[in-house]
Design a protein around this motif. Structure first.
Motif, mmCIF file in Angstrom:
data_model
loop_
_atom_site.group_PDB
_atom_site.id
_atom_site.type_symbol
_atom_site.label_atom_id
_atom_site.label_comp_id
_atom_site.label_asym_id
_atom_site.label_seq_id
_atom_site.Cartn_x
_atom_site.Cartn_y
_atom_site.Cartn_z
ATOM 1 N N GLU A 91 -10.356 3.099 7.870
ATOM 2 C CA GLU A 91 -9.167 2.904 7.324
ATOM 3 C C GLU A 91 -9.321 1.418 6.668
ATOM 4 O OE1 GLU A 91 -4.313 2.523 8.729
ATOM 5 O OE2 GLU A 91 -5.941 3.075 10.184
ATOM 6 N N ASP A 92 -10.121 0.461 7.389
ATOM 7 C CA ASP A 92 -9.959 -0.822 6.956
ATOM 8 C C ASP A 92 -10.875 -0.715 5.547
ATOM 9 O OD1 ASP A 92 -8.554 -2.042 9.007
ATOM 10 O OD2 ASP A 92 -10.446 -2.332 10.162
ATOM 11 N N ILE A 93 -11.919 -0.108 5.594
ATOM 12 C CA ILE A 93 -12.927 0.170 4.453
ATOM 13 C C ILE A 93 -12.017 0.783 3.235
ATOM 14 C CG2 ILE A 93 -14.663 1.248 3.428
ATOM 15 C CD1 ILE A 93 -16.124 0.737 6.167
ATOM 16 N N ALA A 94 -11.293 1.781 3.382
ATOM 17 C CA ALA A 94 -10.435 2.458 2.495
ATOM 18 C C ALA A 94 -9.461 1.449 1.975
ATOM 19 C CB ALA A 94 -9.754 3.739 3.154
ATOM 20 N N PHE A 95 -8.775 0.758 2.691
ATOM 21 C CA PHE A 95 -7.650 -0.081 2.379
ATOM 22 C C PHE A 95 -8.194 -1.123 1.361
ATOM 23 C CE2 PHE A 95 -5.411 -4.115 2.808
ATOM 24 C CZ PHE A 95 -4.083 -3.805 2.212
ATOM 25 N N GLU A 96 -9.688 -1.693 1.795
ATOM 26 C CA GLU A 96 -10.233 -2.792 0.954
ATOM 27 C C GLU A 96 -10.809 -2.039 -0.509
ATOM 28 O OE1 GLU A 96 -13.428 -4.431 2.998
ATOM 29 O OE2 GLU A 96 -12.279 -5.397 4.504
ATOM 30 N N GLU A 97 -11.121 -0.795 -0.474
ATOM 31 C CA GLU A 97 -11.572 -0.297 -1.652
ATOM 32 C C GLU A 97 -10.435 0.094 -2.494
ATOM 33 O OE1 GLU A 97 -14.444 3.656 -2.902
ATOM 34 O OE2 GLU A 97 -13.308 3.550 -0.907
ATOM 35 N N ASN A 98 -9.252 0.369 -2.123
ATOM 36 C CA ASN A 98 -8.093 0.579 -2.735
ATOM 37 C C ASN A 98 -7.564 -0.619 -3.430
ATOM 38 O OD1 ASN A 98 -7.769 3.311 -2.323
ATOM 39 N ND2 ASN A 98 -6.723 3.050 -0.392
ATOM 40 N N GLU A 99 -7.744 -1.684 -2.695
ATOM 41 C CA GLU A 99 -7.413 -3.201 -3.253
ATOM 42 C C GLU A 99 -8.361 -3.589 -4.516
ATOM 43 O OE1 GLU A 99 -7.679 -6.087 -0.311
ATOM 44 O OE2 GLU A 99 -5.621 -5.966 0.297
#
Length: 329
Positions: A91-99
């Motif tokens: 979830e953290d990785i997906a959040f950073e990628e979306n950012e």
């Protein structure tokens, strides 16, 4: 009254169309891309904007590589982690990628910073181009001026109708007036003619005169070259004659010398022996002179020795006589 006004308007419109038909439609075009490529301020700003865009791309690429590395690390550590930890990290990785994707859209999207700054750079130049085109159209009575760089298809465009250089000069002069720092520079920029009026008939006559002048100068140059070549040919011919005369004189001289040598050879039976004997005589005479000088020096030396001996003997005798007289007294 209303019918009279309509009649007058129709009459004026017909007269206007008739006058345009009489003089013909005047059409020209410009090349906006060419103009932009030759405006130094715009090119410098575009270089700075490209450098900034490259920095943004590098920043985004670095962050994407960092996320890819996090995914690889998570894949390698999944066997040691619980499902809750795995879900949390994904979830953290997906959040950073979306950012990062949002940041990329902010910079390079249709309404992103890059497009906005490009429009900001383009707008002043476009305004100047539009203003210069309006002035050209008004001063030269053009009916249509197209943009070669736009979506309008131009299957053919004659260079004589290209106004790009004149628009570029207008923008450059306006830039000089804007950047003028002293009153003298401002006055000089204002004194420049913004859009020169062009008399096409006068230009055609001047062009014909220029062509005739070039033809005349070409003919004069050709004639001058022919005269120079003829002069050089005459100089070469004279030089060849002089060289031939010198060779003939040298040949005659050699013939005379050969005849003289032949005569001398006939009068003397054996010139080689004569030369040898002369050399021997010369050599013998030199040796005799050396020997005579040596003998002369030896004789002079012996004479001096004898003279010294005589003086010495006389001195001894004088001393003895003096001694004897002293003893007798």
């Amino acid at each position: 009254m209303k019918h009279n006004v309509l009649f007058l308007l129709t009459l004026v419109l017909m007269c206007s169309l008739y006058s345009n038909a009489q003089r013909g439609v005047r059409i020209a075009y410009i090349d906006t891309e060419y103009i932009l490529e030759n405006v130094p301020e715009y090119q410098e700003s575009m270089v700075q904007l490209d450098n900034k865009a490259q920095d943004w791309k590098n920043e985004i690429q670095t962050k994407l590589l960092d996320i890819e590395q996090k995914r690889k690390n998570l894949s390698n550590e999944k066997a040691l982690l619980t499902k809750e930890l795995i879900d949390e990290r994904e979830e953290d990785i997906a959040f950073e990628e979306n950012e990062i994707l949002d940041y990329q859209q902010k910079r390079f999207g249709p309404n992103g910073d890059l497009m906005i700054q490009k429009k900001q750079l383009m707008q002043p130049i476009q305004d100047q181009i539009f203003s210069a085109v309006q002035d050209l159209a008004a001063s030269r009575t053009y009916d249509f001026i197209f943009d070669k760089s736009s979506d309008a298809v131009m299957l053919y465009s004659a260079k004589q109708f290209d106004l790009s250089e004149q628009v570029l000069r207008s923008i450059t002069r306006a830039s000089k007036r804007t950047q003028a720092e002293t009153k003298a520079e401002l006055r000089a920029a204002e004194d420049e003619e913004l859009i020169p009026e062009i008399n096409e008939e006068l230009e055609a006559r001047e062009k014909a005169l220029e062509e005739k002048k070039e033809e005349r100068e070409s003919a004069i140059e050709k004639r001058r070259q022919e005269i120079l070549e003829a002069r050089e040919a005459k100089q070469k011919e004279a030089e060849a004659r002089r060289q031939q005369i010198l060779e003939e004189r040298e040949k005659a001289k050699q013939e005379k010398l050969e005849a003289r040598n032949t005569s001398t050879t006939n009068s003397v039976s054996d010139p080689e022996n004569t030369t040898t004997e002369a050399n021997k005589v010369e050599t013998k005479t030199r040796e005799q002179l050396i020997e005579e000088n040596r003998q002369k020096k030896l004789a002079e030396r012996e004479a001096r020795i004898k003279e010294l001996e005589a003086k010495k003997k006389q001195i001894l005798e004088d001393r003895q006589k003096t001694k004897d007289s002293i003893n007798n007294n």
